[in-house]
Design an enzyme around this catalytic site. Structure first.
Site, PDB file in Angstrom:
ATOM      1  N   ASP A   1       0.747  -1.204  -0.136  1.00 53.82           N
ATOM      2  CA  ASP A   1      -0.107   0.059   0.016  1.00 53.82           C
ATOM      3  C   ASP A   1       1.027   1.139   0.145  1.00 53.82           C
ATOM      4  O   ASP A   1       1.850   1.433   0.562  1.00 53.82           O
ATOM      5  CB  ASP A   1      -0.902  -0.010   1.074  1.00 53.82           C
TER       6      ASP A   1
ATOM      7  N   ASN B   1     -10.307  -2.250  -5.647  1.00 58.37           N
ATOM      8  CA  ASN B   1      -9.625  -1.491  -6.517  1.00 58.37           C
ATOM      9  C   ASN B   1     -10.257  -1.419  -8.044  1.00 58.37           C
ATOM     10  O   ASN B   1      -9.932  -0.479  -8.767  1.00 58.37           O
ATOM     11  CB  ASN B   1      -8.082  -1.949  -6.691  1.00 58.37           C
TER      12      ASN B   1
END
Length: 224
Positions: free
Chosen positions: A2, A56
């Site tokens: 991330d 996502n």
């Protein structure tokens, strides 16, 4: 993995630039892993990288197109990375792969095919993955098979179980202090290691070694 977008924003670039930098870290990680396994008495046999979550896939079309390009090039690069073949690392994919662009699926098939005969180590790549989605899929598989729905039957239907991979020992997360539902079923006794001050493109080999050393020093009782 991330922090790619924040890494790019802090340096005045678009998100896709950060994803390319994140891909470089991924390739470096394979080299670090290969070196670690060749130099230490105890190998790290399994590694999973969460490349793309199911959530996502809801990002804007421009960023998604860039992400898919990064994934395609990265998968193809890994297929011919020397350390993958030197260390005999098999690459397997988990997640909701249906619906991905054909060029991404082609790169996935290439990478799995190029490493299918290896067994010394296994790298799982999670694409289109969601923790709740995995549990729902496992439950549906149990129902479709006609088995009784219980903890044991669901445990046999998770991605880890289907690929004969043990439950997760350690989760390493950059820049955040949460797991975001990663492998919900197979992380009941998992140790957590958070790198709050590091974005994924900033990860170093020393960070990985420190995480492993921290894990090795912990007393694991499994709730007992």
């Amino acid at each position: 993995m991330d922090g790619n977008r924040r890494y790019a924003k802090l340096r005045g670039h678009k998100a896709v630039w950060g994803h390319w930098k994140g891909a470089t870290t991924w390739l470096n990680l394979i080299d670090w892993w290969s070196y670690f396994n060749s130099s230490e008495k105890q190998e790290v046999k399994y590694m999973t990288l969460w490349a793309l979550s199911k959530e996502n896939l809801q990002r804007n079309p421009e960023e998604l197109a860039g992400l898919f390009a990064v994934l395609t090039v990265t998968f193809r690069s890994i297929a011919f990375t020397a350390s993958i073949h030197r260390s005999q690392i098999r690459v397997r994919f988990i997640g909701a792969l249906t619906g991905l662009p054909q060029h991404v699926l082609g790169a996935i098939n290439l990478l799995e095919r190029e490493t299918e005969n290896y067994s010394r180590a296994v790298m799982l790549v999670a694409v289109g993955y969601g923790g709740r989605d995995e549990v729902l899929r496992a439950v549906q598989d149990v129902l479709d098979s006609g088995e009784d729905l219980n903890e044991e039957s669901v445990s046999r239907k998770t991605f880890c179980s289907k690929l004969s991979i043990p439950p997760v020992d350690l989760i390493i997360r950059t820049s955040e202090s949460r797991t975001s539902g990663f492998m919900l079923w197979d992380t009941q006794s998992t140790e957590l290691h958070f790198l709050h001050d590091k974005l994924w493109p900033e990860l170093t080999a020393r960070d990985c070694i420190h995480a492993i050393e921290s894990f090795a020093s912990r007393e694991r009782r499994g709730g007992k």
